[in-house]
Design a protein around this motif. Sequence first.
Motif: not given
Length: 295
Positions: A102-106, A123-125, A112-118
Amino acid sequence: MTAAATAGENGEFLIVTGMSGAGRTTAANALEDLGWYVVDNLPPQILAPLLDLTDMGGANLPKVAAVVDVRGRSLLDDFPGVASALRSRGSSVKVLFLDASDDVLVRRFESVRRPHPLQADGTLLDGIRTERSRLAPVREAADLLIDTSQLNIHQLATQVSDMFSDEDAARHRLTILSFGFKYGLPTDVDLVADMRFLPNPFWNDELRGLTGQDEQVRDYVLSREGAAEFLDAYAAALQPVLAGYQRENKSHSTVAIGCTGGKHRSVAMAEELARRLSGTPGVALNVKHRDLGRE
């Protein structure tokens, strides 16, 4: 035998999926470089028709990879059942799941300053945890798993290449290009070597009308002082370079060998260098003579 086992006449069918930010695009690009036909962002329900097309394509579609991800939203819920049905048909169907902590994905999404699709309004997490929960059955059904937490894009591409390339397939294609300086430096080359330190056969009346592909010119050039020393040293220097290119997943490179007109010295030396580099592990060689036909 590689991870993607051969499936007889039906070829190979690979489903690439996993966490957003874990490297699906890098894996897909690596597969394309290996000659796979890659289809991106495919709904799971289209996998069966795609497999039908693959079977009908025969030798024209020997290796097909389909990238399936969370962009399919609720469509992904059908994935385990679809994958099981595909396997039951007797085809060589494998599922590759890419994961990361999770920390790597965050950190990757933040870089790249993009939101997560879900992510929605969270939050990103929050988005990552939602995706991980939804993909748990998919991960469980996977045949192959790569954790990319400690891998950069080059290392991931190399790992995918190691898993899915044919055992004897070349991972790097080297072009050795002869040319004449008087016609200009070639563009898009990685290394340039100058053969004008050797005597020019052009000034020998018996050799002027011949080329570096003729035995008389080749023997003349290779017997000149410094020619053998250069070839020994340059071929040895290129070995770690070619090995490094493969580690960094650089699939193509060009070494340019030049002389004045690109007809005698550069041609003979390029072909001899290629001979000395033949058999280099993981490297396929190609020799081209850009200016050989010029007057």
